[in-house]
Design a protein around this motif. Sequence first.
Motif, mmCIF file in Angstrom:
data_model
loop_
_atom_site.group_PDB
_atom_site.id
_atom_site.type_symbol
_atom_site.label_atom_id
_atom_site.label_comp_id
_atom_site.label_asym_id
_atom_site.label_seq_id
_atom_site.Cartn_x
_atom_site.Cartn_y
_atom_site.Cartn_z
ATOM 1 N N ASP A 126 16.624 -9.401 16.954
ATOM 2 C CA ASP A 126 16.987 -8.671 15.739
ATOM 3 C C ASP A 126 15.727 -8.490 14.902
ATOM 4 N N GLY A 127 15.243 -7.271 14.882
ATOM 5 C CA GLY A 127 13.987 -7.006 14.189
ATOM 6 C C GLY A 127 14.155 -6.283 12.873
ATOM 7 N N THR A 128 15.357 -6.346 12.277
ATOM 8 C CA THR A 128 15.597 -5.599 11.044
ATOM 9 C C THR A 128 14.649 -6.037 9.934
ATOM 10 N N GLU A 129 14.531 -7.356 9.714
ATOM 11 C CA GLU A 129 13.653 -7.834 8.643
ATOM 12 C C GLU A 129 12.189 -7.496 8.937
ATOM 13 N N ALA A 130 11.795 -7.638 10.200
ATOM 14 C CA ALA A 130 10.422 -7.293 10.575
ATOM 15 C C ALA A 130 10.165 -5.803 10.362
ATOM 16 N N ALA A 131 11.162 -4.978 10.678
ATOM 17 C CA ALA A 131 11.012 -3.533 10.484
ATOM 18 C C ALA A 131 10.842 -3.204 9.009
ATOM 19 N N ILE A 132 11.631 -3.874 8.162
ATOM 20 C CA ILE A 132 11.524 -3.630 6.716
ATOM 21 C C ILE A 132 10.135 -4.020 6.215
ATOM 22 N N LYS A 133 9.627 -5.173 6.662
ATOM 23 C CA LYS A 133 8.287 -5.602 6.241
ATOM 24 C C LYS A 133 7.215 -4.616 6.724
ATOM 25 N N ALA A 134 7.343 -4.183 7.986
ATOM 26 C CA ALA A 134 6.343 -3.272 8.546
ATOM 27 C C ALA A 134 6.331 -1.942 7.805
ATOM 28 N N MET A 135 7.521 -1.442 7.480
ATOM 29 C CA MET A 135 7.592 -0.156 6.785
ATOM 30 C C MET A 135 7.245 -0.303 5.308
ATOM 31 N N ALA A 136 7.540 -1.481 4.739
ATOM 32 C CA ALA A 136 7.144 -1.731 3.342
ATOM 33 C C ALA A 136 5.627 -1.718 3.209
ATOM 34 N N ALA A 137 4.935 -2.247 4.225
ATOM 35 C CA ALA A 137 3.473 -2.233 4.197
ATOM 36 C C ALA A 137 2.953 -0.790 4.211
ATOM 37 N N ILE A 138 3.621 0.070 4.984
ATOM 38 C CA ILE A 138 3.232 1.489 4.996
ATOM 39 C C ILE A 138 3.427 2.104 3.613
ATOM 40 N N TYR A 139 4.592 1.840 3.022
ATOM 41 C CA TYR A 139 4.940 2.448 1.728
ATOM 42 C C TYR A 139 4.034 1.926 0.605
ATOM 43 N N ARG A 140 3.850 0.605 0.551
ATOM 44 C CA ARG A 140 3.085 -0.002 -0.541
ATOM 45 C C ARG A 140 1.608 0.401 -0.518
ATOM 46 N N THR A 141 1.092 0.681 0.667
ATOM 47 C CA THR A 141 -0.320 1.061 0.762
ATOM 48 C C THR A 141 -0.510 2.575 0.707
ATOM 49 N N GLY A 142 0.543 3.287 0.362
ATOM 50 C CA GLY A 142 0.419 4.723 0.113
ATOM 51 C C GLY A 142 0.456 5.607 1.343
ATOM 52 N N GLU A 143 0.954 5.102 2.480
ATOM 53 C CA GLU A 143 1.042 5.900 3.716
ATOM 54 C C GLU A 143 -0.309 6.528 4.078
ATOM 55 N N ARG A 144 -1.355 5.716 3.935
ATOM 56 C CA ARG A 144 -2.711 6.223 4.152
ATOM 57 C C ARG A 144 -3.467 5.482 5.247
ATOM 58 N N PHE A 145 -2.818 4.508 5.921
ATOM 59 C CA PHE A 145 -3.567 3.641 6.832
ATOM 60 C C PHE A 145 -2.891 3.535 8.196
ATOM 61 N N GLY A 146 -3.730 3.188 9.181
ATOM 62 C CA GLY A 146 -3.236 3.009 10.534
ATOM 63 C C GLY A 146 -2.701 1.617 10.765
ATOM 64 N N ALA A 147 -2.209 1.396 11.996
ATOM 65 C CA ALA A 147 -1.539 0.138 12.314
ATOM 66 C C ALA A 147 -2.470 -1.057 12.183
ATOM 67 N N GLY A 148 -3.734 -0.897 12.563
ATOM 68 C CA GLY A 148 -4.653 -2.035 12.509
ATOM 69 C C GLY A 148 -4.796 -2.611 11.113
ATOM 70 N N HIS A 149 -5.008 -1.758 10.112
ATOM 71 C CA HIS A 149 -5.153 -2.229 8.741
ATOM 72 C C HIS A 149 -3.833 -2.785 8.206
ATOM 73 N N LEU A 150 -2.727 -2.134 8.553
ATOM 74 C CA LEU A 150 -1.420 -2.589 8.073
ATOM 75 C C LEU A 150 -1.104 -3.990 8.614
#
Length: 631
Positions: A433-457
Amino acid sequence: MQEKRGKCPQLFRPDLGDDHQSRYGFDMSKPADPLSVLKSVYGYAAFRGKQQAVVEQVVAGGDAVVLFPTGAGKSLCYQVPALCRPGVALVVSPLIALMRDQVEALKQLGVSAAALNSTLSREEYGAIRRGLDDATLDLLYVTPERMATAGFREMMAHVKIALIAIDEAHCVSQWGHDFRPEYRALDALKDIFPGVPRMALTATADPHTREDIIERLALQDAAVFTTSFDRPNITYEIIERDQPRRQLLDFLTRHKGDSGIVYCLSRAKVEETAEWLNGQGIRALPYHAGMDRERRDANQDAFLKEEELCLVATVAFGMGIDKPNVRYVAHLDLPGSVEAYYQETGRAGRDGLPSEAWMVYGMADVVQRGRMIDNGNAVEEIKRVERAKLNALLGICETSGCRRQAILAHFGEAHPGGCGNCDTCLKPVETWDGTEAAIKAMAAIYRTGERFGAGHLIDVLTGKETERTERFGHAQMPVFGAGSDLPVKTWQSVYRQLLAAGLITVDHEAYGALKLMPEARAVFRKEKTVRFRKDRPTRGGSSGSARRGSDKRAAVPEHDRALFEALRETRTALAKEGGVPPYVIFPDTTLIALAAERPKTPDEMLSVSGVGQTKLQRYGEEFLAIIRAHG
């Protein structure tokens, strides 16, 4: 499935005359019969699958669209009618090397065939003209460029044409993975050669591409013949990239003595990989479009003629390669689409014997492929289709279900799953069950302004202090370190699976930055749960699950193996003497049958599948002597 788009005329078997009788050996006291041709020339007692239906359609003068997987015998579908109908068959083929190989194989069968291309000498060209003039040529291979010239059409104006076969027909479609503009001119063949049956044949076409082939080649009234695209003899394995060279070497160690292909994306990587493999004791040669023609042709020729060679290549190699005993195809980089992956892996196991398709991949592949699409010259509509095809392939890589089921679904074919011959079936993938992990991963995208790749996130999520996390103030965000409970490789897998699920996308114009898709809202609101596959440990280079039955020798019973190897050595010697690939003398399947049935006389040998009249006359005594010596 056979869909009748037009009315199929009654079967007509023309009288071919005594010349065909003397050359091919079938009984001409009656009208030409496709089954007689099949047995006498090719040594097969019966057609496979829907071959006979196609042959009868074309011999009768009808058009056909043939959608068969590699190894299903598409070539016979036009070669047999070419010998049953009066006149010369024109075969449109995209590559000179491919035409050369097919012509050589036909000559070994005693068939009068030639290829018309820019490499011919004046004497060779003159011989083809004479063959056309005196009606002794049965098949003529031409490129689509030459077919479109006024000079060629003028040359053929007074020649009786048996049929026109357009091979690799997916090249006509801009939706296909191998579009070639010169194929578009072939739609004029209907008007230039009225009344001549036309065929379009391909092993690689999704439903959209199939319809485009029919429309572009004006084959709306043709009968469409399709069969399953499943290649049950191929084992599929796709693993996450860790140390790719070590993983490749681990894979190749179980293919000692086999021929195979290793695909790389760049020319430089091809050269480097081939050099490295030779250093590891594996004979390997490079092949790519940047090589000079003489070296490239020599390496391809070596691959076709040698039994134990690894060819490291870009996608410049492989279309229509007829070598039946390619035992493995490995990918060190992700192809651009499911169609490309299917076609490239389909070069393994054309003889039906056990073979393997193996691939390593990672997030960097997705970014690189996406950048290639965005930087290409195609219009935006084509780029959109290419992105969708890439995402479909990523979905197959990330599936926790049967890979064969996922591949066939892309071609519109239902499969129940549980094939028992892919890594996810042989060793089922665990999910979590990766729901919480998915939320964290997508929150990192949102909080950093959707400007970075996977490595930095991932650096942000795991709380890694770097110059960039400090410079952009990301180390002070609540999301910083929120994912420190999971290792970096798990987060890499999370982002790949989010991409495959359509919850995020890659913005290649922003240098590979990840962005959220509208579908992500439901996950943030916990209206949708997310399950991820657990990545297998990459230690050892392979899951080990796909090792089942990949050795062709497994198809040879123990008591027949000594004879099989002796026959194989004889075949190699004859091939070297004749300057031809061993498989054009006899494929492995025929050697296996000879070892099992042990014929003692020419008549008995003629009853073995794959032994026709011409090959019996040329090679029968050598092979019979080996069989007699083994009791």
